[in-house]
Write a protein that holds these residues in place. Structure first.
Motif, PDB file in Angstrom:
ATOM      1  N   ASP B  43       0.974  -1.176  -0.060  1.00  0.00           N
ATOM      2  CA  ASP B  43      -0.040   0.138   0.008  1.00  0.00           C
ATOM      3  C   ASP B  43       0.990   1.157  -0.115  1.00  0.00           C
ATOM      4  O   ASP B  43       1.532   1.388   0.961  1.00  0.00           O
ATOM      5  CB  ASP B  43      -0.794   0.043   1.154  1.00  0.00           C
ATOM      6  CG  ASP B  43      -1.945   1.059   1.398  1.00  0.00           C
ATOM      7  OD1 ASP B  43      -1.672   2.148   0.493  1.00  0.00           O
ATOM      8  OD2 ASP B  43      -2.792   0.862   1.956  1.00  0.00           O
ATOM      9  N   VAL B  46       0.419   3.351   3.047  1.00  0.00           N
ATOM     10  CA  VAL B  46       1.086   2.895   4.446  1.00  0.00           C
ATOM     11  C   VAL B  46       2.792   2.977   4.243  1.00  0.00           C
ATOM     12  O   VAL B  46       3.498   3.515   5.225  1.00  0.00           O
ATOM     13  CB  VAL B  46       0.836   1.333   4.441  1.00  0.00           C
ATOM     14  CG1 VAL B  46       1.714   0.679   5.668  1.00  0.00           C
ATOM     15  CG2 VAL B  46      -0.599   1.232   4.855  1.00  0.00           C
ATOM     16  N   ALA B  47       3.303   2.803   3.062  1.00  0.00           N
ATOM     17  CA  ALA B  47       4.700   3.074   2.762  1.00  0.00           C
ATOM     18  C   ALA B  47       5.049   4.509   3.347  1.00  0.00           C
ATOM     19  O   ALA B  47       6.166   4.686   3.817  1.00  0.00           O
ATOM     20  CB  ALA B  47       5.007   2.835   1.589  1.00  0.00           C
ATOM     21  N   ILE B  49       3.072   6.562   5.514  1.00  0.00           N
ATOM     22  CA  ILE B  49       2.909   7.163   6.813  1.00  0.00           C
ATOM     23  C   ILE B  49       3.289   6.130   7.934  1.00  0.00           C
ATOM     24  O   ILE B  49       3.041   6.525   8.903  1.00  0.00           O
ATOM     25  CB  ILE B  49       1.192   7.065   6.937  1.00  0.00           C
ATOM     26  CG1 ILE B  49       0.677   6.093   6.483  1.00  0.00           C
ATOM     27  CG2 ILE B  49       0.831   8.540   5.962  1.00  0.00           C
ATOM     28  CD1 ILE B  49      -1.038   6.249   6.602  1.00  0.00           C
ATOM     29  N   GLU B  51       3.015   2.248   9.927  1.00  0.00           N
ATOM     30  CA  GLU B  51       2.273   1.250  10.609  1.00  0.00           C
ATOM     31  C   GLU B  51       0.960   1.869  11.227  1.00  0.00           C
ATOM     32  O   GLU B  51      -0.005   1.460  11.256  1.00  0.00           O
ATOM     33  CB  GLU B  51       3.089   0.189  11.280  1.00  0.00           C
ATOM     34  CG  GLU B  51       2.187  -0.771  11.725  1.00  0.00           C
ATOM     35  CD  GLU B  51       2.966  -1.878  12.571  1.00  0.00           C
ATOM     36  OE1 GLU B  51       4.356  -1.669  12.784  1.00  0.00           O
ATOM     37  OE2 GLU B  51       2.217  -2.907  12.856  1.00  0.00           O
TER      38      GLU B  51
END
Lengths: 529, 344
Positions: B43, B46-47, B49, B51
């Motif tokens: 994603d 996600v990369a 921001i 976990e």
């Protein structure tokens, strides 16, 4: 031809001699601390944006917060910028009296207006750390009405939620609540960016050091702040050098080119312990590792199965032989060495007991499942150790290795059967972990907060209620007991097999003294050589 | 005979043609990298921001990255930006990708250039000697050297070299680009430390930088030497079996002239190709060498970018590497034209 060869070798020899003289043993200067470290996680050194290990460690040394851990007793909270504080209005208002006569490294006086500006910009900038302060019920729209400077020395903030005072103070001690020099930063704002671009690679704070340079993936240089309120530190310069390879870190340390090596694995540490020039220091970190068992997957929904798995890890063997002092056993969700830690690890490797529990659950022949693991050491080694110990009870565990980012994507998307997860709290309060391991008010697919409990599809209303009650409890001693109770309950029935807690092993030259480690930082100002 | 002016125009005309193919190649490169970035099960939000970020931050970044728009729109808007020199911001350094590349590439360029010089200056003569003494001890020696360069893991050899020359003998400086005492002394101009030091006239900094560079450059030199020497040997063997060589020998030309003048001259176009190819590989950044020697170059940057699923940085770096190969190809082309009369 011959003559040319001769000339070439003379030139080469001259070059080598020049360099050899230059490269002779170079001890670091007496007032300079050089640290070999992996610093490639850093993306910004602005308290409103920084959220990585390196940034946190550095920022604690260049900025100060209202309150913070007492360096002489880490379990105590002490006033830093603030001299005293009171909670009123049913703990919905906190008033901080600031120490008088404080200045920033820039020379500007530090007043309550700086606190107002600093908190406001964290919330309005809306970067990753913003959520820390937003927990107080603050939003970009209302924060201006929630924080105010009563006078130059008095800062007042309103808390829109029911939070215990100790929790509020713990949150305010996190590095993202640092106070920045509003005058300087405001003068350098660009297109309403709250100075995010300006503060990315420099500091405008009141801490013991000033950040001079940051070359990404190369060096960070800190200079001592002569105007620091507790006096200028002994180290005039602190240099963090990016050394990605641990063998290189060790070599630099043994040669004396660096004073401290931070990222050495267990076997390197063991080898260094025989060296009289090197000392090794161990400190607990707050990072834990655990197995998460998705409650959408059979047979993990059966309490007996969850319990059986907790007896199928060789905790002692794993930490002693495999992880060589880098980890210690931790079965509860809040790490040892921090306020409200449980310090109980009731489970041992007991195959017979596990077999009996599995038989009670109707699975005497075991079962099989897939464990998702990040493809890094020591996660893989731990997974393999668990795989082996579980096979003794007939449980077949397949290890699925994935890239770190892919792992997080799948975990956040609930695409797994079991995971080997890791967590580090965002602030030094048990709520930081309770809020993720225990709390899951909305188990639906679009839940606003994708906590660890949510990812594992585990929703327990009694646990939720206990977590919410502990957040509010104003009596500190009682609150601590509530968290211990919560940890015991989650440990007994939760979908987690708590495994280990990380120990930070730092190797340093023997002449380095008073290397003092706090929950999230190292106090460079106390270090002497 | 060709006049220099005519040669120049020929080169220019061919360059125009290659400019178009270069542009097409680059767009293709962007397309493939972009497509791979969208296909991997990571994603991109996600990369960026991490976990722990809450859902509202997730939604905000999702919009910021333009992921709510159709994929083709995302692609064209990206190509449009790249055409204006905007490669976006790297998620893991937080800096514009162009700025990152401008800081890591000179470090790699410096190391690769010294490395290829070692590789060419030693590799070509060794290859020639091996061919001229085919089957004899000289040939075996070069073979062993080449095999070492090929097969010994760079990672291990790097550590061993450091242990010996830095740890024990103290002949060279350790990992890193420069000693702390010399850091920041010379003004950054090209980003290539040795050049900047010479420009500032600071010989201490120059020697220190060189001392830091010598081991990693030798390591890179060894691997390109291995390749260049083996290829040179086989090109030379081909030439030495040709009839013109027999003729030259029959005419009584000394063996040295036959080998270095006649045969090498005819093998040089192929050797140039091999040298440029090696240079290209070195300029990609040698990840392992850069890791062992804490060398802040392109290889380390690209590895970090890949592990962080940082698409902007990956595409930016890929395009840079692509551009380097294209430029080297063009350079090699031009050199052929001068080296080989038939192509002019």
């Amino acid at each position: 031809m011959k003559r040319r060869q001769f000339l070439a070798s003379v030139a080469a020899a001259a070059l080598f001699t020049g360099m050899a003289g230059n490269a002779a043993f170079a001890e670091t200067p007496a007032d300079t601390l050089v640290i070999a470290r992996v610093i490639d996680d850093a993306i910004s050194f602005d308290p409103a944006e920084s959220y990585e290990d390196t940034g946190t460690e550095v920022l604690h040394n260049v900025y100060e917060t209202l309150v913070g851990n007492d360096a002489s007793d880490m379990s105590k909270m002490t006033g830093l910028i603030a001299e005293s504080w009171t909670f009123s209005d049913g703990n919905k208002t906190a008033t901080f009296k600031l120490r008088s006569g404080q200045t920033f490294a820039s020379g500007n006086p530090l007043t309550a207006n700086d606190v107002v500006y600093s908190f406001t910009r964290v919330v309005k900038a809306g970067k990753s750390p913003a959520f820390l302060l937003k927990q107080f019920g603050w939003t970009a729209e209302n924060v201006d009405t929630m924080v105010k400077a009563v006078d130059d020395q008095t800062f007042e903030m309103k808390i829109g939620v029911d939070y215990a005072p100790s929790l509020v103070l713990n949150i305010l001690s996190s590095v993202n609540a640092s106070v920045v020099d509003s005058k300087t930063v405001m003068a350098n704002e660009k297109d309403g960016d709250f100075g995010l671009a300006y503060l990315k690679d420099k500091s405008e704070g009141s801490g013991p050091f000033v950040m001079k340079t940051w070359k990404p993936n190369q060096t960070i240089v800190l200079q001592s702040n002569a105007a620091y309120r507790q006096g200028e530190p002994a180290m005039k310069r602190v240099i963090l050098r990016h050394v990605p390879e641990s063998a290189s870190q060790r070599l630099l340390l043994e040669k004396g080119d660096v004073d401290i090596a931070v990222n050495l694995p267990g076997d390197q540490i063991k080898a260094l312990e025989a060296n009289p020039d090197i000392a090794v220091q161990r400190n607990n970190t707050a990072r834990n590792l655990y197995l998460g068992l998705s409650q959408t997957v059979e047979p993990f929904t059966k309490p007996k199965v969850r319990e059986a798995l907790k007896y199928l890890v060789d905790y002692k063997g794993m930490t002693e032989s495999l992880l060589k002092g880098e980890f210690t056993v931790l079965q509860s969700f809040w790490p040892a060495g921090f306020n409200a830690s449980l310090d109980e690890n009731p489970y041992t490797y007991d195959v017979e007991k596990a077999k009996a529990l599995l038989a009670e659950a109707g699975l005497k022949d075991g079962f099989s499942f897939k464990l998702s693991v990040r493809n890094v050491s020591p996660a893989i080694d731990i997974a393999q150790a668990v795989q082996q110990s579980m096979s003794a009870a007939g449980i077949k565990m397949d290890i699925v290795q994935t890239d770190q980012k892919q792992f997080i994507t799948a975990y956040r998307g609930r695409q797994f059967e079991a995971v080997l997860g890791t967590w580090e709290p965002d602030f030094a309060d048990p709520h930081a972990n309770a809020a993720t391991f225990a709390l899951n008010p909305d188990n639906g697919p679009d839940a606003g907060s994708k906590t660890v409990a949510w990812r594992n599809s585990w929703k327990d209303d009694a646990i939720n209620a206990l977590t919410q009650a502990a957040v509010k409890e104003p009596d500190e001693a009682k609150r601590t007991e509530m968290y211990k109770d919560l940890q015991r309950k989650v440990m007994a029935d939760g979908p987690y097999v708590g495994l280990v807690q990380r120990i930070r092993q730092t190797a340093m030259r023997a002449n380095v003294k008073d290397y003092t480690v706090g929950p999230a930082t190292v106090y460079y100002r106390l270090v002497r050589k | 005979m060709h006049s220099p002016a005519k040669r120049f125009y020929t080169v220019l005309r061919l360059s125009m043609g290659s400019a178009i193919s270069v542009a097409l190649t680059l767009v293709g490169l962007i397309f493939v990298t972009f497509a791979v970035g969208r296909l991997i099960p990571i994603d991109p939000v996600v990369a960026v921001i991490g976990e722990k970020a809450p859902q509202d931050v997730y939604d905000k970044v999702y919009k910021e990255l333009g992921l709510d728009r159709p994929v083709y729109e995302q692609f064209f808007s990206y190509v449009g930006k790249v055409a204006h020199g905007d490669f976006g911001t790297s998620a893991f350094t937080g800096h514009p990708v162009v700025q990152d590349l401008a800081s890591v590439f000179p470090a790699t360029l410096e190391l690769a250039t010294i490395g290829i010089l070692i590789g060419v200056l030693l590799g070509v003569p060794l290859g020639v000697i091996a061919a001229a003494n085919s089957g004899r001890w000289q040939d075996q020696l070069v073979r062993v050297l080449s095999l070492t360069g090929y097969s010994v893991p760079v990672f291990w050899l790097g550590i061993v070299l450091l242990l010996i020359f830095y740890g024990q003998l103290d002949w060279v400086a350790g990992p890193g680009r420069i000693d702390i005492a010399y850091d920041g002394l010379v003004e950054e101009w090209s980003g290539i430390l040795t050049i900047d030091a010479l420009r500032a006239g600071d010989m201490d900094v120059f020697y220190n930088a060189l001392s830091h560079m010598i081991l990693p450059a030798m390591l890179l030199g060894l691997s390109s030497l291995a390749y260049i020497a083996r290829m040179t040997r086989s090109f030379m063997l081909t030439q030495l079996s040709q009839e013109y060589v027999t003729l030259a020998r029959a005419k009584g030309a000394p063996e040295r002239t036959v080998i270095w003048r006649h045969a090498l001259k005819n093998a040089r176009v192929q050797i140039i190709t091999v040298c440029f190819l090696s240079y290209g590989f070195l300029l990609e950044g040698a990840v392992l060498t850069e890791t062992v020697f804490s060398w802040p170059g392109l290889g380390l940057y690209m590895t970090n970018a890949l592990f962080n699923a940082d698409l902007n940085a990956v595409i930016g770096g890929t395009i840079l590497i692509g551009a380097v190969f294209i430029i080297l190809n063009a350079l090699a082309d031009i050199i052929y034209r001068f080296a080989d009369p038939r192509t002019a």
